[in-house]
Design a protein around this motif. Structure first.
Motif, PDB file in Angstrom:
ATOM      1  N   LEU A  95       0.758  -1.201  -0.124  1.00 23.16           N
ATOM      2  CA  LEU A  95      -0.015  -0.129  -0.088  1.00 23.16           C
ATOM      3  C   LEU A  95       0.793   1.167   0.070  1.00 23.16           C
ATOM      4  O   LEU A  95       0.449   2.383  -0.439  1.00 23.16           O
ATOM      5  N   PHE A  96       2.092   1.130   0.416  1.00 30.64           N
ATOM      6  CA  PHE A  96       2.885   2.197   0.712  1.00 30.64           C
ATOM      7  C   PHE A  96       3.115   3.172  -0.477  1.00 30.64           C
ATOM      8  O   PHE A  96       2.959   4.473  -0.578  1.00 30.64           O
ATOM      9  N   PRO A  97       3.370   2.504  -1.790  1.00 31.86           N
ATOM     10  CA  PRO A  97       3.656   3.387  -2.911  1.00 31.86           C
ATOM     11  C   PRO A  97       2.477   4.258  -3.345  1.00 31.86           C
ATOM     12  O   PRO A  97       2.633   5.545  -3.612  1.00 31.86           O
ATOM     13  N   ALA A  98       1.140   3.924  -2.941  1.00 31.53           N
ATOM     14  CA  ALA A  98       0.453   5.023  -3.127  1.00 31.53           C
ATOM     15  C   ALA A  98       0.423   6.074  -2.316  1.00 31.53           C
ATOM     16  O   ALA A  98       0.196   7.281  -2.736  1.00 31.53           O
ATOM     17  N   THR A  99       0.701   5.952  -1.008  1.00 32.66           N
ATOM     18  CA  THR A  99       0.751   6.899  -0.072  1.00 32.66           C
ATOM     19  C   THR A  99       2.112   7.652  -0.893  1.00 32.66           C
ATOM     20  O   THR A  99       1.974   9.073  -0.602  1.00 32.66           O
ATOM     21  N   LEU A 100       3.051   7.239  -0.876  1.00 32.34           N
ATOM     22  CA  LEU A 100       4.439   7.829  -1.216  1.00 32.34           C
ATOM     23  C   LEU A 100       3.921   9.000  -2.658  1.00 32.34           C
ATOM     24  O   LEU A 100       4.475   9.895  -2.760  1.00 32.34           O
ATOM     25  N   ILE A 169      -7.381   4.941 -10.161  1.00 33.60           N
ATOM     26  CA  ILE A 169      -7.600   4.921 -11.433  1.00 33.60           C
ATOM     27  C   ILE A 169      -8.757   4.415 -11.835  1.00 33.60           C
ATOM     28  O   ILE A 169      -9.422   3.745 -11.062  1.00 33.60           O
ATOM     29  N   ASP A 170      -9.613   4.354 -13.222  1.00 32.45           N
ATOM     30  CA  ASP A 170     -10.797   3.705 -13.563  1.00 32.45           C
ATOM     31  C   ASP A 170     -10.183   2.492 -13.526  1.00 32.45           C
ATOM     32  O   ASP A 170      -9.783   1.735 -14.449  1.00 32.45           O
ATOM     33  N   MET A 171     -10.777   1.607 -12.583  1.00 30.61           N
ATOM     34  CA  MET A 171     -10.308   0.063 -12.490  1.00 30.61           C
ATOM     35  C   MET A 171     -11.362  -0.638 -13.500  1.00 30.61           C
ATOM     36  O   MET A 171     -10.859  -1.960 -13.812  1.00 30.61           O
ATOM     37  N   ILE A 172     -12.396  -0.069 -13.885  1.00 29.21           N
ATOM     38  CA  ILE A 172     -13.266  -0.932 -15.007  1.00 29.21           C
ATOM     39  C   ILE A 172     -12.596  -0.919 -16.363  1.00 29.21           C
ATOM     40  O   ILE A 172     -12.509  -1.914 -16.996  1.00 29.21           O
ATOM     41  N   GLY A 181       4.485   0.714  -8.525  1.00 21.06           N
ATOM     42  CA  GLY A 181       3.595   0.999  -7.646  1.00 21.06           C
ATOM     43  C   GLY A 181       3.047   2.367  -7.510  1.00 21.06           C
ATOM     44  O   GLY A 181       2.064   2.731  -7.140  1.00 21.06           O
ATOM     45  N   PHE A 182       3.923   3.004  -8.529  1.00 23.64           N
ATOM     46  CA  PHE A 182       3.397   4.655  -8.839  1.00 23.64           C
ATOM     47  C   PHE A 182       2.368   4.487 -10.151  1.00 23.64           C
ATOM     48  O   PHE A 182       2.815   4.032 -11.161  1.00 23.64           O
ATOM     49  N   MET A 183       1.225   4.932  -9.767  1.00 22.14           N
ATOM     50  CA  MET A 183       0.270   4.677 -10.739  1.00 22.14           C
ATOM     51  C   MET A 183       0.556   5.533 -11.973  1.00 22.14           C
ATOM     52  O   MET A 183       0.322   5.182 -13.359  1.00 22.14           O
ATOM     53  N   LEU A 184       0.974   6.906 -11.814  1.00 23.39           N
ATOM     54  CA  LEU A 184       1.587   7.589 -12.958  1.00 23.39           C
ATOM     55  C   LEU A 184       2.332   7.025 -13.972  1.00 23.39           C
ATOM     56  O   LEU A 184       2.226   6.880 -15.053  1.00 23.39           O
ATOM     57  N   PHE A 283     -10.876  10.257  -0.177  1.00 26.76           N
ATOM     58  CA  PHE A 283     -10.794  10.075  -1.470  1.00 26.76           C
ATOM     59  C   PHE A 283     -10.652   8.441  -1.675  1.00 26.76           C
ATOM     60  O   PHE A 283     -10.399   7.998  -2.889  1.00 26.76           O
ATOM     61  N   SER A 284     -10.884   7.731  -0.593  1.00 24.95           N
ATOM     62  CA  SER A 284     -10.774   6.284  -0.732  1.00 24.95           C
ATOM     63  C   SER A 284      -9.479   5.864  -1.523  1.00 24.95           C
ATOM     64  O   SER A 284      -9.264   5.024  -2.400  1.00 24.95           O
ATOM     65  N   TRP A 285      -8.520   6.461  -1.127  1.00 22.73           N
ATOM     66  CA  TRP A 285      -6.966   6.370  -2.049  1.00 22.73           C
ATOM     67  C   TRP A 285      -6.510   5.319  -1.067  1.00 22.73           C
ATOM     68  O   TRP A 285      -6.330   4.986  -0.137  1.00 22.73           O
ATOM     69  N   PRO A 286      -6.212   3.991  -1.836  1.00 22.47           N
ATOM     70  CA  PRO A 286      -5.775   2.861  -1.153  1.00 22.47           C
ATOM     71  C   PRO A 286      -4.378   2.992  -0.622  1.00 22.47           C
ATOM     72  O   PRO A 286      -3.347   2.219  -1.096  1.00 22.47           O
ATOM     73  N   GLY A 287      -3.974   3.769   0.388  1.00 25.94           N
ATOM     74  CA  GLY A 287      -2.591   3.816   0.847  1.00 25.94           C
ATOM     75  C   GLY A 287      -2.568   3.379   2.438  1.00 25.94           C
ATOM     76  O   GLY A 287      -3.623   2.900   2.926  1.00 25.94           O
ATOM     77  N   VAL A 288      -1.453   3.625   3.053  1.00 24.66           N
ATOM     78  CA  VAL A 288      -1.290   3.357   4.388  1.00 24.66           C
ATOM     79  C   VAL A 288      -2.281   4.121   5.445  1.00 24.66           C
ATOM     80  O   VAL A 288      -2.497   3.338   6.467  1.00 24.66           O
ATOM     81  N   GLY A 289      -2.572   5.215   5.035  1.00 27.55           N
ATOM     82  CA  GLY A 289      -3.220   6.018   5.944  1.00 27.55           C
ATOM     83  C   GLY A 289      -4.541   5.277   6.101  1.00 27.55           C
ATOM     84  O   GLY A 289      -5.268   5.379   7.271  1.00 27.55           O
ATOM     85  N   LYS A 290      -5.388   5.214   5.006  1.00 31.98           N
ATOM     86  CA  LYS A 290      -6.549   4.720   5.120  1.00 31.98           C
ATOM     87  C   LYS A 290      -6.483   3.314   5.648  1.00 31.98           C
ATOM     88  O   LYS A 290      -7.362   2.913   6.412  1.00 31.98           O
ATOM     89  N   TRP A 291      -5.552   2.366   5.425  1.00 31.88           N
ATOM     90  CA  TRP A 291      -5.387   1.222   5.872  1.00 31.88           C
ATOM     91  C   TRP A 291      -5.140   1.116   7.384  1.00 31.88           C
ATOM     92  O   TRP A 291      -6.004   0.345   8.073  1.00 31.88           O
ATOM     93  N   LEU A 292      -4.634   2.138   7.930  1.00 37.24           N
ATOM     94  CA  LEU A 292      -4.501   2.363   9.568  1.00 37.24           C
ATOM     95  C   LEU A 292      -5.800   2.521  10.148  1.00 37.24           C
ATOM     96  O   LEU A 292      -6.267   2.178  11.126  1.00 37.24           O
ATOM     97  N   ILE A 293      -6.485   3.395   9.341  1.00 38.92           N
ATOM     98  CA  ILE A 293      -8.049   3.822   9.948  1.00 38.92           C
ATOM     99  C   ILE A 293      -8.927   2.704   9.969  1.00 38.92           C
ATOM    100  O   ILE A 293      -9.705   2.368  10.784  1.00 38.92           O
ATOM    101  N   ASP A 294      -8.770   2.087   8.743  1.00 42.17           N
ATOM    102  CA  ASP A 294      -9.593   0.790   8.762  1.00 42.17           C
ATOM    103  C   ASP A 294      -9.214  -0.343   9.611  1.00 42.17           C
ATOM    104  O   ASP A 294     -10.147  -0.863  10.213  1.00 42.17           O
TER     105      ASP A 294
END
Lengths: 336, 298
Positions: A95-100, A169-172, A181-184, A283-294
């Motif tokens: 998950l970390f690359p998303a946060t980074l 990203i548009d996953m569909i 791990g960097f989406m860009l 933003f439901s961004w799948p990074g470590v921050g959201k993971w921590l809260i979840d």
């Protein structure tokens, strides 16, 4: 220089030990039976309880438990998440690359806008631009960013339909295996038409939200540092030599004004990670921050313990690097 | 002597007059103070000012827009939330909660910060090292993550929010007090006091402390706004004040699902947070400029 690096490295060791101690104690302070807290099972039979107690080492003296914990950490064992049964370290690294990516883009956004804005405000001191910018800066670092995010979603996503509301990203439409791990970067590598654009679209709002507070801080810092430098003798000399105003400001003044700004950028790292928790949640961004809260919501204490340890270690390491870098740039710090 | 008229400027101004004349030059700071005083009055007299209770639910009156908007009801100036509670009343009572959190966090961390800072400065040696390493550790954990850690252990509530945020901001005060106390140590008046036989406690709190106050007051003022933001963030994440407490952050969290249908329910609580934090920050900036010219950022 080597002495400075060694001393600085030695100073972080007690901090790491203390960090391990705090996370070690923290999970013990959670109300409830320690076995239940760690296995996520409730009302387990006495036999299983005894089994787990032994398995988890809870029948050992506390100092032994702590040493075992440190030993495990030193071998890269950060525990196993209750909800996914995955190793905490593996989950974190996935998950970390998303946060980074989000944090890097946000700080870039803040630097690219903040430094020119601060310089311009200092040069045009007292102008309407200066006043507006400083007013905006106060609002910027007073901003509850979770609200700012909702406001932008309301306006840009729901109102004008310009950007998507959630995700990276548009996953569909697009799917590819993560390489970096960097989406860009991954979206460019995937050769799928429109994937990069979709990634950018998803990134814009979270970037603005996370970048707002650093932007305000950097703009203010640049302005005041620039004002100080502009009254220095060497700037007057440069002007007296007949250099163009642009040369004086960009070459002579700005280079010196940037030293405190670099420090401020370095100090933003901890704040960025805290901001990332909020931004990712909104933003439901799948990074470590959201993971921590979840993880809190799932009462997944091992994940929480490992996650906090990893995030804090990261901040300690980054701060260390900033310090060393600063020592390299500015010899006065080294010998101070 | 009575008939001798001295020009007013010859008299040294009292500390408060001097402070006010410096402070009032800063229009932003005065504006901040006025807004802040308004918020304080709203918070203190909420029971008289708020039109309804913060938790009273009006059936059939849910999600009303503000009075001036289409479909608004003049009995509910700022509309109602999803449970039919009056927004204006909730916001006013929310001011009470936010200010209470801000001031409690500030008092707790200032009180402990002063004590630990002075102890570190006076004892030096091992005590100083241990204390400062602990402060380093607290500072190395991102503020919100640390608050999350504390709250996840203690459980979410208003009191635990205050505890968590106080821990987060403690190092600022400890370091500040220790730093300014150390800076005072070499000065003659300290030596004079020691020679005169002043005991260590008196030396700490009566001799040294007053000379470290200016930066501390500034830090404390700005600490209130940070604490309000941090507590609101915890409330937003569901880790702070619990429903039906009208805490602004928690109100925002409840309102998230109505982004599309009822934007004002989302807009108002956030605006309340922003306005109060901005007013405290403007006031704090003014305080800094007036109290501590050394820290002035041109």
């Amino acid at each position: 220089m080597i002495k400075f690096i060694l001393r600085r490295l030695l100073l972080t060791i007690p901090t790491f030990v203390a960090l391990m101690f705090v996370t070690f104690i923290a999970i013990r302070l959670v109300p409830g039976d320690p076995v239940e807290v760690r296995t996520g099972e409730h009302g387990i039979s006495p036999e299983r309880l005894a089994y787990f107690r032994h398995e988890l080492g809870l029948d050992q003296p506390v100092w032994k438990q702590f040493l075992d914990y440190v030993w495990q950490l030193l071998h890269g064992d950060f525990g196993v998440s209750l909800s996914s049964n995955e190793k905490v370290l593996t989950e974190f690294l996935t998950l970390f690359p998303a946060t980074l990516e989000l944090s890097l883009v946000a700080i870039l956004f803040a630097v690219i806008l903040g430094i020119p804005a601060g310089v311009f405000a200092a040069v045009k001191r007292g102008s309407w631009f200066d006043h507006t910018l400083m007013g905006a800066a106060v609002a910027g670092f007073s901003m509850p960013i979770f609200w700012w995010g909702l406001l932008l979603i309301m306006l840009v996503s729901e109102g004008w339909h310009l950007t998507p509301v959630a995700g990276r990203i548009d996953m569909i439409k697009y799917y590819f295996e993560p390489t970096t791990g960097f989406m860009l970067i991954d979206s460019l590598l995937s050769d799928q038409k429109g994937a990069f654009l979709s990634a950018v679209h998803h990134l814009v709002l979270p970037m603005i939200v996370l970048g707002t507070v650093p932007l305000a801080v950097i703009a203010r810092m640049t302005r005041s540092s620039m004002l100080e430098v502009l009254s220095e003798d060497y700037v007057r000399t440069a002007r007296a030599k007949g250099l163009s105003e642009f040369r004086v400001i960009s070459l002579h003044a700005l280079r010196n004004a940037l030293i405190p700004v670099v420090t401020v950028v370095g100090l933003q790292v901890g704040g960025l990670l805290a901001g990332a928790v909020l931004t990712e949640t909104i933003f439901s961004w799948p990074g470590v921050g959201k993971w921590l809260i979840d993880s809190i919501g799932r009462r997944d204490y091992p994940a929480l313990q490992g996650g906090i340890l990893l995030i804090s270690s990261l901040v300690i390491i980054v701060n260390l690097l900033v310090d060393l870098l600063y020592g390299a740039i500015n010899p006065r710090i080294r010998h101070g | 002597m009575a008939n001798v008229t001295t020009p007013a400027t010859a008299q040294p101004a009292g500390p408060f007059v001097a402070f006010w004349s410096a402070f009032s030059q800063n229009r932003g700071a005065v504006g901040g103070l006025v807004i802040l005083l308004t918020i304080i009055i709203l918070a203190v007299f909420a029971d008289w000012i708020a039109p309804y209770s913060a938790i009273e639910q009006f059936r059939g009156m849910t999600k009303l827009p503000p009075a001036w908007a289409e479909g608004g009801d003049k009995h509910f100036w700022l509309g109602t939330d999803a449970l039919g509670r009056d927004m204006l009343s909730r916001l006013i009572y929310g001011a009470r909660i936010s200010l209470f959190i801000g001031l409690s966090v500030m008092s707790v961390s200032v009180a402990i910060g002063i004590t630990l800072g002075l102890v570190a400065a006076f004892m030096g040696g091992a005590v100083d090292s241990v204390l400062m390493r602990i402060m380093d550790l607290i500072m190395s954990i991102p503020s919100l993550v640390l608050a999350i850690l504390v709250v996840s252990i203690l459980g979410p509530s208003l009191t635990n929010t205050i505890v968590a945020v106080s821990v987060v901001y403690l190092p600022n005060y400890v370091r500040l007090v220790r730093g300014s106390a150390l800076a005072e140590f070499g000065k003659d008046y300290i030596i004079a006091a020691k020679v005169a036989g002043v005991g260590p406690i008196r030396l700490m709190f009566v001799t040294v402390l007053p000379n470290c106050l200016a930066p501390l007051i500034v830090q404390a003022a700005l600490g209130v706004s940070n604490a309000i933001l941090e507590a609101a963030a915890l409330g937003f994440l569901g880790l702070g004040a619990q429903p039906p407490t009208p805490e602004w952050g928690a109100m925002l969290a409840d309102a998230r699902e109505f982004i599309r249908s009822n934007p004002w329910i989302v807009t108002l609580p956030g605006l309340a947070i922003l306005v109060s934090v901005v007013s405290i920050n403007l006031f704090g900036d003014g305080l800094r400029d007036a109290l501590d010219p050394k820290l002035r950022r041109s």
